[in-house]
Motif scaffolding. Structure first.
Motif, short mmCIF file in Angstrom:
data_model
loop_
_atom_site.label_atom_id
_atom_site.label_comp_id
_atom_site.label_asym_id
_atom_site.label_seq_id
_atom_site.Cartn_x
_atom_site.Cartn_y
_atom_site.Cartn_z
N VAL A 231 0.85 -1.20 0.00
CA VAL A 231 0.00 0.00 0.00
C VAL A 231 0.88 1.24 0.00
CG1 VAL A 231 -1.94 -1.09 1.21
CG2 VAL A 231 -0.14 0.04 2.54
N LEU A 232 0.32 2.34 -0.52
CA LEU A 232 1.02 3.63 -0.50
C LEU A 232 0.62 4.41 0.74
CD1 LEU A 232 0.57 4.64 -4.22
CD2 LEU A 232 2.76 4.69 -3.00
N ALA A 233 1.54 5.16 1.30
CA ALA A 233 1.21 6.04 2.43
C ALA A 233 2.19 7.21 2.43
CB ALA A 233 1.31 5.28 3.75
N PRO A 234 1.73 8.38 2.92
CA PRO A 234 2.67 9.52 2.99
C PRO A 234 3.87 9.18 3.88
CG PRO A 234 0.41 10.22 3.45
CD PRO A 234 0.39 8.71 3.39
N LYS A 235 3.62 8.45 4.94
CA LYS A 235 4.69 8.13 5.88
C LYS A 235 4.40 6.77 6.50
CE LYS A 235 8.29 9.97 8.15
NZ LYS A 235 9.17 8.96 7.54
N ALA A 236 5.42 5.91 6.56
CA ALA A 236 5.25 4.62 7.24
C ALA A 236 5.28 4.86 8.75
CB ALA A 236 6.37 3.67 6.84
N LEU A 237 4.49 4.06 9.47
CA LEU A 237 4.51 4.18 10.93
C LEU A 237 5.59 3.28 11.50
CD1 LEU A 237 0.65 3.96 11.51
CD2 LEU A 237 2.08 6.03 11.29
N GLU A 238 5.99 3.59 12.72
CA GLU A 238 6.96 2.74 13.40
C GLU A 238 6.38 1.32 13.45
OE1 GLU A 238 8.35 4.75 16.91
OE2 GLU A 238 9.36 2.90 17.57
N GLY A 239 7.17 0.35 13.09
CA GLY A 239 6.66 -1.02 13.11
C GLY A 239 6.12 -1.48 11.75
N ASP A 240 5.76 -0.55 10.85
CA ASP A 240 5.36 -0.95 9.50
C ASP A 240 6.57 -1.54 8.77
OD1 ASP A 240 2.71 -0.11 9.50
OD2 ASP A 240 3.16 1.87 8.65
N ALA A 241 6.31 -2.53 7.92
CA ALA A 241 7.35 -2.99 7.01
C ALA A 241 7.22 -2.17 5.73
CB ALA A 241 7.16 -4.46 6.70
N GLY A 242 8.33 -1.87 5.08
CA GLY A 242 8.17 -1.16 3.81
C GLY A 242 9.38 -0.41 3.33
N LEU A 243 9.13 0.45 2.33
CA LEU A 243 10.17 1.25 1.70
C LEU A 243 10.00 2.69 2.17
CD1 LEU A 243 9.88 -0.06 -2.00
CD2 LEU A 243 11.04 -1.11 -0.03
N VAL A 244 11.03 3.22 2.82
CA VAL A 244 10.88 4.54 3.45
C VAL A 244 12.00 5.48 3.01
CG1 VAL A 244 9.80 3.45 5.46
CG2 VAL A 244 12.25 3.99 5.53
N PHE A 245 11.70 6.77 3.19
CA PHE A 245 12.73 7.79 3.01
C PHE A 245 13.24 8.17 4.40
CE2 PHE A 245 9.97 8.38 -0.75
CZ PHE A 245 10.93 8.26 -1.75
N GLY A 246 14.48 8.53 4.49
CA GLY A 246 15.01 8.96 5.78
C GLY A 246 15.24 7.78 6.71
N TYR A 247 15.14 8.04 8.01
CA TYR A 247 15.50 7.01 8.98
C TYR A 247 14.53 5.84 8.98
CZ TYR A 247 18.94 10.28 10.64
OH TYR A 247 20.01 11.13 10.71
#
Ligand code: AMP
Ligand code: MG
Length: 307
Positions: A231-247
């Motif tokens: 799924v797409l999201a503006p920001k992944a939450l702590e604990g989400d698995a996925g592809l993120v920008f930044g930390y």
């Protein structure tokens, strides 16, 4: 099947297999390709069989130089030579009128053919050795992830091929930009790392195909069905698995580059890494909505489409 080192005897072996009508997996700068002699309909049929690819999904013919383009099309549209000078060898595919030499199976019965000159030295070496046009879609099963490393080729594909040539990680990482030159204003059927703006700087106005439904023959909205829902999201939450920008927070988050070229290069390997883990879902953080991200957006929209 162990990928072969890219040394002369192994390249010969791949070339000979292609000459004998067999399939081989080759590196290109975009993704690894499943190659067959484009002039041999029986060989091309093996591509559709190995991938489980619907027969209405036309293939791209890869050639090594401009003269070879003229073997597949009697009429090169306006702008073709300028585009070739600007972007070939490289990740731009053009759709042009086909000539009778092109087997129907390659074009899914259309009267146009998609062609490009790839820039990978090993793909070019094999094209030179065989003096063929190579029909070559990505070396993944239909709806699977395109492989961008030789160790990511699915067993369902390797079961059908004579050999795999290992060319290391692909430099571009997503499939080529597809530009239709066959009718009226040039039209981008599939975005890639070569952008509409870059093409317009060479040939003037281009249209961009709208994203809905089937954009072009064989363009499916859902191109990749992840083994883990994405799924797409503006920001992944702590604990989400996925592809993120930044930390990153947690072992199942993969930090993605903040520029589109490096993001594209990493995308399929990152998704295939996450697919092998037991995860309920993958969150893909939305990249910027700017034109240079169009190729990446197209692929992540396809990865998160639900139908
Ligand atoms: P790939 O599956 O990455 O090899 O990409 C091939 C894609 O190029 C197909 O899915 C088509 O959408 C597009 N394509 C190939 N041949 C044609 C054609 N003659 N006309 C329009 N699009 C084409
Ligand atoms: Mg593909």
């Amino acid at each position: 099947m162990r990928p072969l080192r890219p040394v002369e005897p192994n390249l010969r072996r791949a070339a000979n297999a292609l000459l004998a009508g067999e399939l081989v997996v080759l590196p290109t700068e975009t993704v690894y390709g499943l190659a067959a002699d484009a002039a041999n309909p029986e060989a091309v049929a093996k591509i559709f069989e190995a991938k489980g690819r619907p027969s209405d999904n036309p293939l791209i013919v890869h050639v090594s130089h401009m003269d070879a383009v003229e073997l597949w099309s009697d009429h090169l549209p306006k702008g073709m030579l300028k585009l070739a000078r600007a972007f070939w060898p490289g990740p731009l595919t053009v759709v042009v009128p086909k000539n009778p030499r092109v087997p129907d199976i390659v074009t899914a019965g259309l009267d146009t053919v998609a062609i490009r000159i790839p820039s990978h030295s090993l793909a070019l070496a094999i094209l030179e050795m065989t003096q063929m046009g190579l029909a070559m879609p990505s070396a993944n099963p239909f709806m699977g992830l395109s492989p961008t490393r030789a160790d990511r080729i699915d067993e369902s594909i390797t079961a059908h091929v004579a050999c795999i040539i290992d060319g290391g990680p692909c430099r571009v990482g997503i499939e080529s930009t597809v530009l239709d030159l066959s009718d009226g204003t040039p039209k981008i059927l599939r975005p890639g790392t070569i952008t509409a703006e870059e093409i317009e700087a060479v040939i003037g106005t281009v249209e961009v195909s709208t994203t809905d439904a089937k954009k072009a023959p064989g363009m499916y909205r859902r191109h990749y069905a992840p083994k883990v829902p994405a799924v797409l999201a503006p920001k992944a939450l702590e604990g989400d698995a996925g592809l993120v920008f930044g930390y990153t927070t947690g072992a199942n988050q993969i930090q993605m580059p903040s520029d589109p070229a490096n993001y594209a290069k990493k995308l399929y390997v990152a998704l295939s890494d996450l697919e092998t883990r037991e995860l309920p879902r993958i969150v893909i953080e939305e990249p910027p909505q700017t034109p240079e991200w169009a190729g990446v957006w197209d692929r992540i929209n396809k990865a998160t489409a639900t139908e």
